[in-house]
Design an enzyme around this catalytic site. Structure first.
Site, PDB file in Angstrom:
ATOM      1  N   ASN A 116       3.744   5.591   6.667  1.00  0.00           N
ATOM      2  CA  ASN A 116       2.487   5.739   6.062  1.00  0.00           C
ATOM      3  C   ASN A 116       1.837   4.010   7.066  1.00  0.00           C
ATOM      4  O   ASN A 116       2.655   2.966   7.365  1.00  0.00           O
ATOM      5  CB  ASN A 116       2.251   5.029   4.595  1.00  0.00           C
ATOM      6  CG  ASN A 116       0.875   4.598   4.369  1.00  0.00           C
ATOM      7  OD1 ASN A 116      -0.005   4.073   5.238  1.00  0.00           O
ATOM      8  ND2 ASN A 116       0.118   5.234   3.012  1.00  0.00           N
TER       9      ASN A 116
ATOM     10  N   ARG B 294     -10.586  -6.599  13.644  1.00  0.00           N
ATOM     11  CA  ARG B 294     -10.952  -6.988  15.254  1.00  0.00           C
ATOM     12  C   ARG B 294     -12.152  -5.709  15.233  1.00  0.00           C
ATOM     13  O   ARG B 294     -12.770  -6.529  16.694  1.00  0.00           O
ATOM     14  CB  ARG B 294      -9.915  -7.350  16.269  1.00  0.00           C
ATOM     15  CG  ARG B 294      -9.376  -9.161  15.393  1.00  0.00           C
ATOM     16  CD  ARG B 294     -10.515  -9.717  16.053  1.00  0.00           C
ATOM     17  NE  ARG B 294     -10.610 -10.224  17.043  1.00  0.00           N
ATOM     18  CZ  ARG B 294      -9.695 -11.224  18.178  1.00  0.00           C
ATOM     19  NH1 ARG B 294      -9.107 -11.733  17.176  1.00  0.00           N
ATOM     20  NH2 ARG B 294     -10.688 -11.157  19.214  1.00  0.00           N
TER      21      ARG B 294
ATOM     22  N   HIS C 209      -3.604   7.484   3.799  1.00  0.00           N
ATOM     23  CA  HIS C 209      -4.051   7.478   3.071  1.00  0.00           C
ATOM     24  C   HIS C 209      -5.858   7.242   3.868  1.00  0.00           C
ATOM     25  O   HIS C 209      -6.247   6.332   3.528  1.00  0.00           O
ATOM     26  CB  HIS C 209      -3.610   6.421   2.138  1.00  0.00           C
ATOM     27  CG  HIS C 209      -4.391   6.938   0.431  1.00  0.00           C
ATOM     28  ND1 HIS C 209      -3.980   6.678  -0.098  1.00  0.00           N
ATOM     29  CD2 HIS C 209      -5.831   7.229   0.704  1.00  0.00           C
ATOM     30  CE1 HIS C 209      -4.413   6.700  -1.743  1.00  0.00           C
ATOM     31  NE2 HIS C 209      -5.891   7.105  -0.901  1.00  0.00           N
TER      32      HIS C 209
ATOM     33  N   GLU D 279      -2.772  11.692   1.760  1.00  0.00           N
ATOM     34  CA  GLU D 279      -2.752  11.212   0.765  1.00  0.00           C
ATOM     35  C   GLU D 279      -4.595  11.121   0.492  1.00  0.00           C
ATOM     36  O   GLU D 279      -4.530  10.376   1.009  1.00  0.00           O
ATOM     37  CB  GLU D 279      -1.789  10.855   0.031  1.00  0.00           C
ATOM     38  CG  GLU D 279      -1.627   9.616   0.465  1.00  0.00           C
ATOM     39  CD  GLU D 279      -0.403   8.275   0.356  1.00  0.00           C
ATOM     40  OE1 GLU D 279       0.635   8.616  -0.093  1.00  0.00           O
ATOM     41  OE2 GLU D 279      -1.099   7.283   0.652  1.00  0.00           O
TER      42      GLU D 279
ATOM     43  N   HIS E 222       6.194   3.711  -2.945  1.00  0.00           N
ATOM     44  CA  HIS E 222       5.197   2.091  -3.240  1.00  0.00           C
ATOM     45  C   HIS E 222       6.445   1.379  -3.365  1.00  0.00           C
ATOM     46  O   HIS E 222       7.225   1.354  -4.207  1.00  0.00           O
ATOM     47  CB  HIS E 222       4.437   2.877  -4.342  1.00  0.00           C
ATOM     48  CG  HIS E 222       3.376   1.423  -4.635  1.00  0.00           C
ATOM     49  ND1 HIS E 222       2.079   2.021  -4.092  1.00  0.00           N
ATOM     50  CD2 HIS E 222       3.786   0.100  -4.932  1.00  0.00           C
ATOM     51  CE1 HIS E 222       1.313   0.822  -3.888  1.00  0.00           C
ATOM     52  NE2 HIS E 222       2.100   0.119  -4.584  1.00  0.00           N
ATOM     53  N   ASP E 223       6.716  -0.119  -2.119  1.00  0.00           N
ATOM     54  CA  ASP E 223       6.945  -1.099  -2.731  1.00  0.00           C
ATOM     55  C   ASP E 223       9.012  -0.925  -2.299  1.00  0.00           C
ATOM     56  O   ASP E 223       9.316  -1.791  -2.181  1.00  0.00           O
ATOM     57  CB  ASP E 223       6.696  -1.792  -4.230  1.00  0.00           C
ATOM     58  CG  ASP E 223       5.388  -2.379  -3.762  1.00  0.00           C
ATOM     59  OD1 ASP E 223       4.578  -2.713  -2.891  1.00  0.00           O
ATOM     60  OD2 ASP E 223       5.492  -3.107  -4.793  1.00  0.00           O
TER      61      ASP E 223
END
Length: 238
Positions: A7, A18, A43, A70, A190-191
Site C-alpha cells: 500500500n 511539500r 486507497h 480500496e 492493517h498493522d
C-alpha cells in the site's frame, strides 16, 4: 504462495506534504514491483490527502502486478474503479473524513447495498473483496453479498500479539478457517509488520494476499525499500 501487496498511500502523503513530485509515487510503485512485491494497493479518499484520483489512472498504465483499489463505494469511487479496471476492488466502510480504516463492514446490516455493488463490479470482471472483522457471521454475509474474498481487519491481532500471540491469533484462525470452508478467498491487512507477520502466516498459510503500507514504508526508512520488501516476502515464504 501468499502475495505481498504494498500500500503506497504513505508515499503519497509524504509527497503531498511539500507539493511537487518528491518522492516520485510512480517510481516507488515500479520499484516495489521490481524488488519482488506481487501487487500494489491504493486507497484514494475524497479529500485526496494522500493518493489522488489522477495517481490511480497513471498507475494503471504502469503496473505489471496485481492492482488493488480500496475504498468506500461512493458514486465517484465506483466510477473511478470502473474506468481504471483494477484486478481487485476492496470495499471498506470508511467515512469520508476518516483518518484510517478502523473497522470492518457490518455485512448483515448492509447486505443489500453490498450485494448491489458487488454485482456491478462483477459485471466489469473485477475481483471483489470486503474488509471485515474476524467474525464468522460477517464472513457468512460477505458470501451472501457476493464477495470473492474477505480481507480480515488485523489491528486487533497486532495489538494483542505483543502480549500473547496464541490469544491474538485465535479469532483470526477461526474466521480464516470458516472463510476457507465456505469458499471465500482470504486477504489480510492493517498493522501487520515484520514483528507479527511471520506468525500470522504460519498459522494461516492459505492466505491469498496481505496488504501492508504504514509499517512497510516506516521500515524502509531504516532498511531501504528493497531490503524491506525482501524481509516481508521472507515472512510469507516460511
Amino acid at each position: 504462495m501468499t502475495k505481498l501487496s504494498v500500500n503506497i498511500n504513505k508515499v503519497a502523503t509524504l509527497r503531498n506534504a511539500r507539493g511537487g513530485n518528491n518522492p516520485d509515487l510512480l517510481k516507488v510503485a515500479k520499484d516495489c514491483e521490481r524488488f519482488g512485491a506481487q501487487g500494489i494497493t491504493v486507497h484514494p479518499r475524497p479529500d485526496e490527502r494522500h493518493i489522488r484520483y489522477n495517481d490511480v489512472y497513471e498507475l494503471r498504465s504502469l503496473l505489471t502486478t496485481e492492482f488493488n483499489i480500496e475504498g468506500y463505494p461512493s458514486e465517484e469511487f465506483v466510477k473511478l474503479v470502473c474506468e481504471v479496471k483494477p484486478n481487485q476492488v476492496t470495499l471498506v466502510p470508511d467515512k469520508p473524513d476518516q483518518l484510517t480504516s478502523n473497522a470492518g463492514w457490518d455485512t448483515e446490516k448492509y447486505l443489500d447495498f453490498l450485494m448491489d455493488i458487488a454485482a456491478h463490479f462483477h459485471e466489469k470482471k473485477f475481483r471483489v473483496s470486503f474488509f471485515v472483522s474476524a467474525d464468522k457471521r460477517m464472513i457468512e454475509f460477505s458470501k451472501r453479498a457476493g464477495a470473492d474474498r474477505v480481507e480480515l481487519y488485523t489491528e486487533p491481532y497486532a495489538a494483542t500479539y505483543v502480549q500473547n500471540p496464541e490469544v491474538a491469533i485465535t479469532d483470526f484462525l477461526e474466521a480464516a478457517t470458516y472463510a476457507k470452508e465456505i469458499g471465500l478467498g482470504l486477504n489480510a491487512g492493517h498493522d501487520l509488520s515484520l514483528h507479527n507477520l511471520r506468525y500470522f502466516h504460519q498459522q494461516i498459510p492459505w492466505l491469498d494476499e496481505v496488504s501492508i503500507g504504514h509499517a512497510l514504508i516506516c521500515d524502509a526508512l531504516y532498511l531501504g525499500l528493497k531490503e524491506t520488501i525482501h524481509q516481508y516476502l521472507a515472512c510469507l515464504q516460511d
